[in-house]
Design a protein around this motif. Structure first.
Motif, PDB file in Angstrom:
ATOM      1  N   ASP A   1     -16.340  -2.689  11.663  1.00 52.68           N
ATOM      2  CA  ASP A   1     -14.932  -2.644  11.249  1.00 52.68           C
ATOM      3  C   ASP A   1     -14.031  -2.961  12.447  1.00 52.68           C
ATOM      4  O   ASP A   1     -13.057  -3.719  12.340  1.00 52.68           O
TER       5      ASP A   1
ATOM      6  N   ARG B   1      -3.475 -16.836   1.723  1.00 53.64           N
ATOM      7  CA  ARG B   1      -2.288 -15.976   1.661  1.00 53.64           C
ATOM      8  C   ARG B   1      -2.448 -14.841   2.682  1.00 53.64           C
ATOM      9  O   ARG B   1      -2.646 -15.136   3.860  1.00 53.64           O
ATOM     10  N   ARG B   2      -2.404 -13.556   2.239  1.00 53.15           N
ATOM     11  CA  ARG B   2      -2.527 -12.467   3.229  1.00 53.15           C
ATOM     12  C   ARG B   2      -3.970 -12.063   3.491  1.00 53.15           C
ATOM     13  O   ARG B   2      -4.226 -11.179   4.315  1.00 53.15           O
ATOM     14  N   LYS B   3      -4.915 -12.675   2.808  1.00 54.19           N
ATOM     15  CA  LYS B   3      -6.320 -12.282   2.980  1.00 54.19           C
ATOM     16  C   LYS B   3      -6.975 -13.084   4.116  1.00 54.19           C
ATOM     17  O   LYS B   3      -6.885 -14.306   4.127  1.00 54.19           O
TER      18      LYS B   3
HETATM   19  C1  MYA Z   1      -1.168  -4.902  19.052  1.00 47.96           C
HETATM   20  C2  MYA Z   1      -1.350  -5.050  17.657  1.00 47.96           C
HETATM   21  C3  MYA Z   1      -2.650  -4.334  17.250  1.00 47.96           C
HETATM   22  C4  MYA Z   1      -2.928  -4.470  15.771  1.00 47.96           C
HETATM   23  C5  MYA Z   1      -4.141  -3.725  15.418  1.00 47.96           C
HETATM   24  C6  MYA Z   1      -5.232  -4.711  15.048  1.00 47.96           C
HETATM   25  C7  MYA Z   1      -6.589  -4.232  15.587  1.00 47.96           C
HETATM   26  C8  MYA Z   1      -7.227  -3.302  14.621  1.00 47.96           C
HETATM   27  C9  MYA Z   1      -8.676  -3.127  14.799  1.00 47.96           C
HETATM   28  C10 MYA Z   1      -9.084  -1.911  14.059  1.00 47.96           C
HETATM   29  C11 MYA Z   1     -10.015  -2.233  12.956  1.00 47.96           C
HETATM   30  C12 MYA Z   1     -10.049  -1.129  11.983  1.00 47.96           C
HETATM   31  C13 MYA Z   1      -9.232  -1.499  10.789  1.00 47.96           C
HETATM   32  C14 MYA Z   1      -9.163  -0.347   9.822  1.00 47.96           C
HETATM   33  O1  MYA Z   1     -10.033   0.442   9.739  1.00 47.96           O
HETATM   34  S1  MYA Z   1      -7.732  -0.282   8.862  1.00 47.96           S
HETATM   35  C15 MYA Z   1      -7.966   1.274   7.978  1.00 47.96           C
HETATM   36  C16 MYA Z   1      -8.702   1.121   6.695  1.00 47.96           C
HETATM   37  N1  MYA Z   1      -7.930   0.372   5.739  1.00 47.96           N
HETATM   38  C17 MYA Z   1      -6.842   0.895   5.127  1.00 47.96           C
HETATM   39  O2  MYA Z   1      -6.405   1.986   5.362  1.00 47.96           O
HETATM   40  C18 MYA Z   1      -6.186   0.007   4.102  1.00 47.96           C
HETATM   41  C19 MYA Z   1      -5.715   0.819   2.896  1.00 47.96           C
HETATM   42  N2  MYA Z   1      -5.214  -0.073   1.865  1.00 47.96           N
HETATM   43  C20 MYA Z   1      -3.936  -0.510   1.852  1.00 47.96           C
HETATM   44  O3  MYA Z   1      -3.137  -0.099   2.674  1.00 47.96           O
HETATM   45  C21 MYA Z   1      -3.571  -1.528   0.791  1.00 47.96           C
HETATM   46  O4  MYA Z   1      -4.472  -1.476  -0.282  1.00 47.96           O
HETATM   47  C22 MYA Z   1      -3.536  -2.995   1.374  1.00 47.96           C
HETATM   48  C23 MYA Z   1      -2.481  -3.116   2.476  1.00 47.96           C
HETATM   49  C24 MYA Z   1      -4.929  -3.409   1.888  1.00 47.96           C
HETATM   50  C25 MYA Z   1      -3.186  -3.968   0.234  1.00 47.96           C
HETATM   51  O5  MYA Z   1      -2.034  -3.515  -0.409  1.00 47.96           O
HETATM   52  P1  MYA Z   1      -0.728  -4.435  -0.598  1.00 47.96           P
HETATM   53  O6  MYA Z   1       0.066  -3.823  -1.677  1.00 47.96           O
HETATM   54  O7  MYA Z   1      -0.066  -4.659   0.711  1.00 47.96           O
HETATM   55  O8  MYA Z   1      -1.333  -5.842  -1.017  1.00 47.96           O
HETATM   56  P2  MYA Z   1      -1.643  -6.392  -2.472  1.00 47.96           P
HETATM   57  O9  MYA Z   1      -2.283  -5.371  -3.324  1.00 47.96           O
HETATM   58  O10 MYA Z   1      -0.416  -7.077  -2.964  1.00 47.96           O
HETATM   59  O11 MYA Z   1      -2.763  -7.477  -2.137  1.00 47.96           O
HETATM   60  C26 MYA Z   1      -2.490  -8.583  -1.318  1.00 47.96           C
HETATM   61  C27 MYA Z   1      -3.713  -9.481  -1.411  1.00 47.96           C
HETATM   62  O12 MYA Z   1      -4.850  -8.767  -0.863  1.00 47.96           O
HETATM   63  C28 MYA Z   1      -5.870  -8.649  -1.847  1.00 47.96           C
HETATM   64  N3  MYA Z   1      -6.547  -7.349  -1.682  1.00 47.96           N
HETATM   65  C29 MYA Z   1      -5.962  -6.130  -1.598  1.00 47.96           C
HETATM   66  N4  MYA Z   1      -6.901  -5.178  -1.446  1.00 47.96           N
HETATM   67  C30 MYA Z   1      -8.099  -5.826  -1.445  1.00 47.96           C
HETATM   68  C31 MYA Z   1      -9.424  -5.390  -1.326  1.00 47.96           C
HETATM   69  N5  MYA Z   1      -9.749  -4.091  -1.187  1.00 47.96           N
HETATM   70  N6  MYA Z   1     -10.412  -6.305  -1.349  1.00 47.96           N
HETATM   71  C32 MYA Z   1     -10.129  -7.623  -1.492  1.00 47.96           C
HETATM   72  N7  MYA Z   1      -8.873  -8.110  -1.581  1.00 47.96           N
HETATM   73  C33 MYA Z   1      -7.871  -7.210  -1.585  1.00 47.96           C
HETATM   74  C34 MYA Z   1      -5.155  -8.746  -3.188  1.00 47.96           C
HETATM   75  O13 MYA Z   1      -6.058  -9.163  -4.204  1.00 47.96           O
HETATM   76  C35 MYA Z   1      -4.117  -9.799  -2.862  1.00 47.96           C
HETATM   77  O14 MYA Z   1      -4.758 -11.056  -2.852  1.00 47.96           O
HETATM   78  P3  MYA Z   1      -4.108 -12.343  -3.538  1.00 47.96           P
HETATM   79  O15 MYA Z   1      -3.437 -11.875  -4.810  1.00 47.96           O
HETATM   80  O16 MYA Z   1      -3.166 -12.956  -2.575  1.00 47.96           O
HETATM   81  O17 MYA Z   1      -5.277 -13.249  -3.791  1.00 47.96           O
END
Ligand code: MYA
Length: 174
Positions: free
Chosen positions: A84, A128-130
């Motif tokens: 992850d 898109r966002r995926k």
């Molecule tokens: C300096 C900066 C650093 C940054 C840090 C980076 C390093 C990090 C490294 C750490 C690594 C660790 C990382 C971790 O551990 S991250 C922690 C674990 N993950 C989470 O907590 C995420 C929890 N879930 C959510 O917050 C929402 O469900 C999200 C944001 C994911 C979507 O909710 P939202 O309402 O925003 O979006 P939407 O529903 O309009 O969907 C949008 C598009 O996405 C597609 N979709 C949605 N869900 C799924 C799914 N399960 N499988 C496949 N596709 C899915 C959906 O079909 C649509 O596609 P399309 O219609 O366009 O085709």
């Protein structure tokens, strides 16, 4: 085997982000307490991810005693967490911050405590966002994969996504 990981026929155009680390350089920590990469995370994995060429990254993880699952081998959940971290950092190569939507792992061989895992990951496509990311893990004495992973990460607006939960500004670089 069923899977939710299916690459789009055509990817949106992708470009390496101009501020992505150079090949061989590490991605900066995003939080000192991150379970995956944080230097101050108690019981954390302490994984550093390095930029590779193109849309690729690499990482290493020493498999320590506390990661034990079956006798003498890594716990599957620990390996999944490592994937992850590696997979989730990789979209930063195209400048896209993400959260994990879907993550699947194939466990191909037992992974001994005391070994070192070498990860290679790549952004395979964006739609898109995926963001579709794949990775393979090998041990240092073999070219044979011991595990593979595929994941769909979803692009987020970092500040909006975490606004409700975020209370430790001093430790984060969001
Ligand atoms: C300096 C900066 C650093 C940054 C840090 C980076 C390093 C990090 C490294 C750490 C690594 C660790 C990382 C971790 O551990 S991250 C922690 C674990 N993950 C989470 O907590 C995420 C929890 N879930 C959510 O917050 C929402 O469900 C999200 C944001 C994911 C979507 O909710 P939202 O309402 O925003 O979006 P939407 O529903 O309009 O969907 C949008 C598009 O996405 C597609 N979709 C949605 N869900 C799924 C799914 N399960 N499988 C496949 N596709 C899915 C959906 O079909 C649509 O596609 P399309 O219609 O366009 O085709």
């Amino acid at each position: 085997m069923s899977t939710n990981f299916s690459l789009p026929d055509v990817s949106d155009p992708m470009e390496r982000h101009p501020k992505a680390p150079a090949p061989g350089d590490p991605f900066r920590l995003h939080h000192d307490l991150c379970h995956g990469c944080g230097v101050n995370a108690p019981g954390g994995l302490h994984v550093t991810v390095y930029a590779g060429e193109g849309f690729t990254t690499t990482a290493e993880m020493k498999v320590e005693e506390w990661m034990l699952g079956g006798p003498g081998v890594i716990h599957g959940g620990v390996l999944t967490a490592a994937f992850d971290e590696v997979l989730g950092t990789t979209p930063l190569i195209i400048g896209v911050p993400v959260v994990t939507g879907h993550l699947e792992v194939d466990f191909l061989k037992p992974i001994p405590i005391g070994s070192t895992l070498h990860f290679e990951a790549e952004v395979a496509a964006k739609e898109r966002r995926k963001v579709f990311v794949r990775a393979v893990a090998r041990l240092d004495d073999s070219d044979e994969p011991v595990a593979t992973a595929s994941a769909i990460f979803i692009e987020i607006d970092l500040r909006k996504h975490y606004a409700k939960y975020y209370d430790s500004a001093s430790q984060s670089r969001l």
